[in-house]
Design a protein around this motif. Structure first.
Motif, mmCIF file in Angstrom:
data_model
loop_
_atom_site.group_PDB
_atom_site.id
_atom_site.type_symbol
_atom_site.label_atom_id
_atom_site.label_comp_id
_atom_site.label_asym_id
_atom_site.label_seq_id
_atom_site.Cartn_x
_atom_site.Cartn_y
_atom_site.Cartn_z
ATOM 1 N N ALA A 176 0.887 -1.332 0.097
ATOM 2 C CA ALA A 176 0.229 -0.404 0.101
ATOM 3 C C ALA A 176 0.695 1.451 0.064
ATOM 4 N N LYS A 177 1.882 1.075 0.629
ATOM 5 C CA LYS A 177 2.874 2.331 0.861
ATOM 6 C C LYS A 177 3.458 2.892 -0.224
ATOM 7 N N GLU A 178 3.642 1.266 -1.325
ATOM 8 C CA GLU A 178 4.210 2.077 -2.626
ATOM 9 C C GLU A 178 3.344 2.241 -3.454
ATOM 10 N N VAL A 179 2.009 2.055 -3.280
ATOM 11 C CA VAL A 179 0.633 2.245 -4.092
ATOM 12 C C VAL A 179 0.657 3.547 -3.920
ATOM 13 N N PHE A 180 0.766 4.231 -2.747
ATOM 14 C CA PHE A 180 0.279 5.173 -2.489
ATOM 15 C C PHE A 180 1.499 6.654 -3.244
ATOM 16 N N ASP A 181 2.781 6.051 -3.081
ATOM 17 C CA ASP A 181 3.662 6.710 -4.277
ATOM 18 C C ASP A 181 3.352 7.184 -5.101
ATOM 19 N N HIS A 182 3.120 6.642 -5.943
ATOM 20 C CA HIS A 182 2.230 6.266 -7.346
ATOM 21 C C HIS A 182 1.163 7.508 -7.129
ATOM 22 N N VAL A 183 0.157 6.754 -6.135
ATOM 23 C CA VAL A 183 -1.271 7.927 -5.963
ATOM 24 C C VAL A 183 -0.856 8.871 -6.517
ATOM 25 N N TRP A 184 0.507 9.739 -4.752
ATOM 26 C CA TRP A 184 1.004 10.536 -4.586
ATOM 27 C C TRP A 184 1.638 11.432 -5.914
ATOM 28 N N ASN A 185 2.270 10.709 -6.540
ATOM 29 C CA ASN A 185 3.013 11.387 -7.818
ATOM 30 C C ASN A 185 1.578 11.344 -9.072
ATOM 31 N N GLY A 186 0.521 10.987 -9.067
ATOM 32 C CA GLY A 186 -0.042 12.032 -9.692
ATOM 33 C C GLY A 186 -0.332 10.659 -11.020
ATOM 34 N N GLU A 187 -0.327 9.337 -10.887
ATOM 35 C CA GLU A 187 0.049 8.525 -11.510
ATOM 36 C C GLU A 187 -1.962 7.876 -11.913
ATOM 37 N N GLY A 188 -3.063 8.359 -10.944
ATOM 38 C CA GLY A 188 -4.135 8.113 -11.052
ATOM 39 C C GLY A 188 -4.660 7.415 -9.573
ATOM 40 N N SER A 189 -5.684 6.836 -9.782
ATOM 41 C CA SER A 189 -6.353 6.546 -8.606
ATOM 42 C C SER A 189 -5.532 4.535 -7.758
ATOM 43 N N PRO A 190 -5.811 3.886 -6.842
ATOM 44 C CA PRO A 190 -4.756 3.642 -6.022
ATOM 45 C C PRO A 190 -5.073 2.167 -7.032
ATOM 46 N N ALA A 191 -6.702 2.247 -7.287
ATOM 47 C CA ALA A 191 -7.219 0.651 -8.380
ATOM 48 C C ALA A 191 -5.979 0.675 -9.631
ATOM 49 N N GLU A 192 -6.456 1.802 -10.057
ATOM 50 C CA GLU A 192 -5.869 1.903 -11.167
ATOM 51 C C GLU A 192 -3.704 1.588 -11.267
ATOM 52 N N VAL A 193 -3.472 1.965 -10.230
ATOM 53 C CA VAL A 193 -1.807 2.177 -10.068
ATOM 54 C C VAL A 193 -2.226 0.585 -9.705
ATOM 55 N N VAL A 194 -3.091 -0.086 -8.654
ATOM 56 C CA VAL A 194 -2.604 -1.264 -8.843
ATOM 57 C C VAL A 194 -2.490 -2.163 -10.328
ATOM 58 N N ARG A 211 -1.887 -1.235 -13.006
ATOM 59 C CA ARG A 211 -0.768 -1.045 -13.915
ATOM 60 C C ARG A 211 0.159 -1.545 -13.439
ATOM 61 N N HIS A 212 0.503 -1.603 -12.448
ATOM 62 C CA HIS A 212 1.947 -1.612 -12.158
ATOM 63 C C HIS A 212 2.255 -3.438 -11.906
ATOM 64 N N GLY A 213 0.967 -4.202 -11.799
ATOM 65 C CA GLY A 213 0.877 -5.702 -11.091
ATOM 66 C C GLY A 213 1.005 -5.338 -9.891
ATOM 67 N N LEU A 214 0.201 -4.948 -8.331
ATOM 68 C CA LEU A 214 0.682 -5.211 -6.776
ATOM 69 C C LEU A 214 -0.275 -5.780 -6.829
ATOM 70 N N LYS A 215 -1.621 -6.260 -7.297
ATOM 71 C CA LYS A 215 -1.915 -7.199 -6.323
ATOM 72 C C LYS A 215 -1.905 -8.230 -5.949
ATOM 73 N N GLN A 216 -2.059 -8.500 -4.172
ATOM 74 C CA GLN A 216 -1.282 -9.426 -3.502
ATOM 75 C C GLN A 216 -1.791 -10.901 -4.145
ATOM 76 N N VAL A 217 -0.808 -11.544 -4.192
ATOM 77 C CA VAL A 217 -0.632 -13.270 -3.922
ATOM 78 C C VAL A 217 -1.372 -13.968 -3.061
ATOM 79 N N THR A 218 -3.016 -14.417 -3.525
ATOM 80 C CA THR A 218 -3.787 -15.006 -2.696
ATOM 81 C C THR A 218 -3.956 -16.551 -3.127
ATOM 82 N N ASP A 219 -3.043 -17.446 -4.096
ATOM 83 C CA ASP A 219 -3.417 -18.615 -4.496
ATOM 84 C C ASP A 219 -2.639 -19.158 -3.670
#
Length: 500
Positions: free
Chosen positions: A413-431, A433-441
């Motif tokens: 989430a902190k990495e996502v926040f960095d991208h969002v703060w830098n104007g890269e879109g909403s958290p969902a969009e950042v996750v 775009r950067h493939g940051l979804k948590q591995v639950t498999d």
């Protein structure tokens, strides 16, 4: 909640301990588009003498006309301070001669102020509370300004501030430490901003304090509180026009030491007005303290006594916003926040509003953490405040939702926040775009766990004797999965595989 009797701040002198006694006279510029007795504009940044009416300039025959809105703002402030509103008040002339006061007098309220006694509840750094009694609030007009740095031989007069409406809020001597004085002024500033009666901008001089400082021996303050007799206290000195929380603390500490040294050398304290020099960190004498008779006060003959209707006062009371103390209590009861978290959030109205907008339907504690930590830190680093926050509250809400639903971990989430703060879109969009979804498999996690166990048999044996070494395996799995593995799933699978 009041704890004024217990000495908490003792200054050790050569002849024994001393205690501080502090009171503040706060000058708050009324949030109004026009001055107190004229229609001239009020604002910061205008050229010299561009906002001056004939009344402000003291032209002969010009009569003051009271600004009704300024009166309403004073009443609103009094109600916010839980103070008595005086149905009848009166304006007086305070006579003195200075180049930035063209009439030769200031219109103020000495004998019959518009607001009487009130009280402010203040929180200390340790979470305890104390009360500061308000003696009075009165309306008065500001003077102009002298400019000394444009010429080596002349001073210039700018009357833009002349006639600007001020509320002078006078406290009782209920503060005993520099921190308490600062905490009181911060709380007062917060209340004024919530009420919309003063913008609290100390850099522009819209909120400034005269600090009354005296010292006494332990036990004397308690005698004063029991009897109301000021003779138990030391002679006070007034430090004029301090417009910084840090400077207030520094000025108090220096002035207390100065007075103690004089008293311990056998001298006496002269009641006087002093100035604080922030460059030298010391106070210096400005003038001997004047009394009311020195100003030759008398009722202003051009202004009738001010009489307020009870129905008008009640209509103002009904329009009051939720004030900081009420908001703190609601945040604690409704959102389940701690006193500390609620206090941090309500310290700024914009911060409290931002939190509430983000907390709807989300984990309020988690939202509070993000608002008071990550968001606040970024704003501070960028030199902004919450009123100028570029990050929508909806983005914080969405980020917390992604954590709650295990789409991302708190670390990611902190990495996502960095991208969002830098104007890269909403958290969902950042996750996405950067493939940051948590591995639950669990299958993918199990494979990573099996590989690590197979490659480290010595570590496997060690963890059986020392279960806390499990953390090493967790770190290895997170490293292999790029920090995306669900931590809870990793722990569960590791414990099962290692027989812990």
């Amino acid at each position: 909640m009041t704890d004024v009797a217990a000495p908490r701040y003792v200054i050790e002198g050569r002849t024994g301990p001393w205690e501080l006694v502090l009171g503040l006279e706060v000058h708050a510029q009324v949030a109004s588009k026009a001055k107190l007795f004229s229609g001239a504009a009020v604002g910061f940044g205008a050229g010299p003498n561009e906002q001056v009416s004939l009344v402000d300039a003291g032209f002969p025959g010009m009569l003051p006309t009271l600004n009704r809105f300024c009166v309403e703002q004073a009443v609103r402030t009094g109600l916010g301070l839980r103070a008595r509103i005086n149905r009848r008040s009166q304006f007086d002339r305070k006579n003195y001669f200075y180049p930035d006061l063209p009439t030769g007098y200031q219109i103020s309220q000495l004998y019959h102020p518009i607001v009487g006694e009130g009280v402010v509840e203040v929180e200390r750094d340790d979470g305890s509370f104390f009360e500061v009694r308000i003696e009075r609030l009165h309306l008065e007009q500001d003077a102009g300004k002298l400019i000394h740095d444009l010429s080596p031989s002349e001073s210039y007069v700018d009357l833009n501030r002349a006639g600007t409406a001020l509320m002078e809020i006078v406290s009782r001597p209920d503060m005993r430490t520099p921190d308490e004085a600062v905490a009181y002024l911060k709380k007062l500033r917060t209340i004024l901003i919530y009420l919309g009666t003063c913008d609290g901008d100390m850099e522009k001089g819209n909120l400034r304090a005269d600090v009354n400082v005296s010292v006494c021996r332990p036990g004397q303050y308690e005698k004063y509180r029991a009897s109301g007799d000021f003779s138990h206290l030391g002679t006070r000195c007034e430090i004029k026009n301090v417009n910084s929380f840090r400077f207030i603390s520094q000025a108090i500490q220096y002035e207390a030491r100065r007075q103690i040294e004089i008293l311990e050398d056998g001298g006496k304290i002269d009641q006087e007005t002093r100035l604080f020099d922030p460059n030298k960190g010391e106070t210096r004498s400005m003038r001997s303290k004047e009394e009311a008779h020195d100003y030759r006060y008398f009722p202003d003959p051009d202004l009738l006594p001010l009489e307020l209707e009870e129905a008008w006062i009640e209509s103002i009371r009904a329009s009051l916003p939720e004030l900081p103390d009420d908001k703190r209590r609601r945040f604690m009861s409704h959102y389940g926040l701690s006193q500390y978290d609620a206090g941090v959030l309500i310290s700024e109205q914009a911060k409290a509003d931002y939190f509430e907008a983000a907390a709807q339907g989300r984990d309020a504690k988690l939202v509070a953490n993000w608002v008071t930590n990550e968001v606040s830190a970024r704003l501070t680093a960028d030199g902004r405040d919450f009123a100028d926050n570029p990050l929508p509250a909806a983005h914080v809400a969405q980020l917390v939702e992604l954590i709650e639903t295990n789409v991302i971990s708190s670390k990611i989430a902190k990495e996502v926040f960095d991208h969002v703060w830098n104007g890269e879109g909403s958290p969902a969009e950042v996750v996405e775009r950067h493939g940051l979804k948590q591995v639950t498999d669990t299958g993918a996690i199990e494979k990573a766990v099996d590989d690590i166990i197979a490659a480290n048999p010595d570590k496997v044996e060690a963890v059986k004797d020392k279960p806390q070494a499990l953390g090493w395996f967790v770190c290895q799995v997170m490293k292999v999965t790029g920090g995306k593995a669900n931590p809870a799933a990793v722990n569960d699978i590791l414990k099962a595989k290692l027989g812990l």
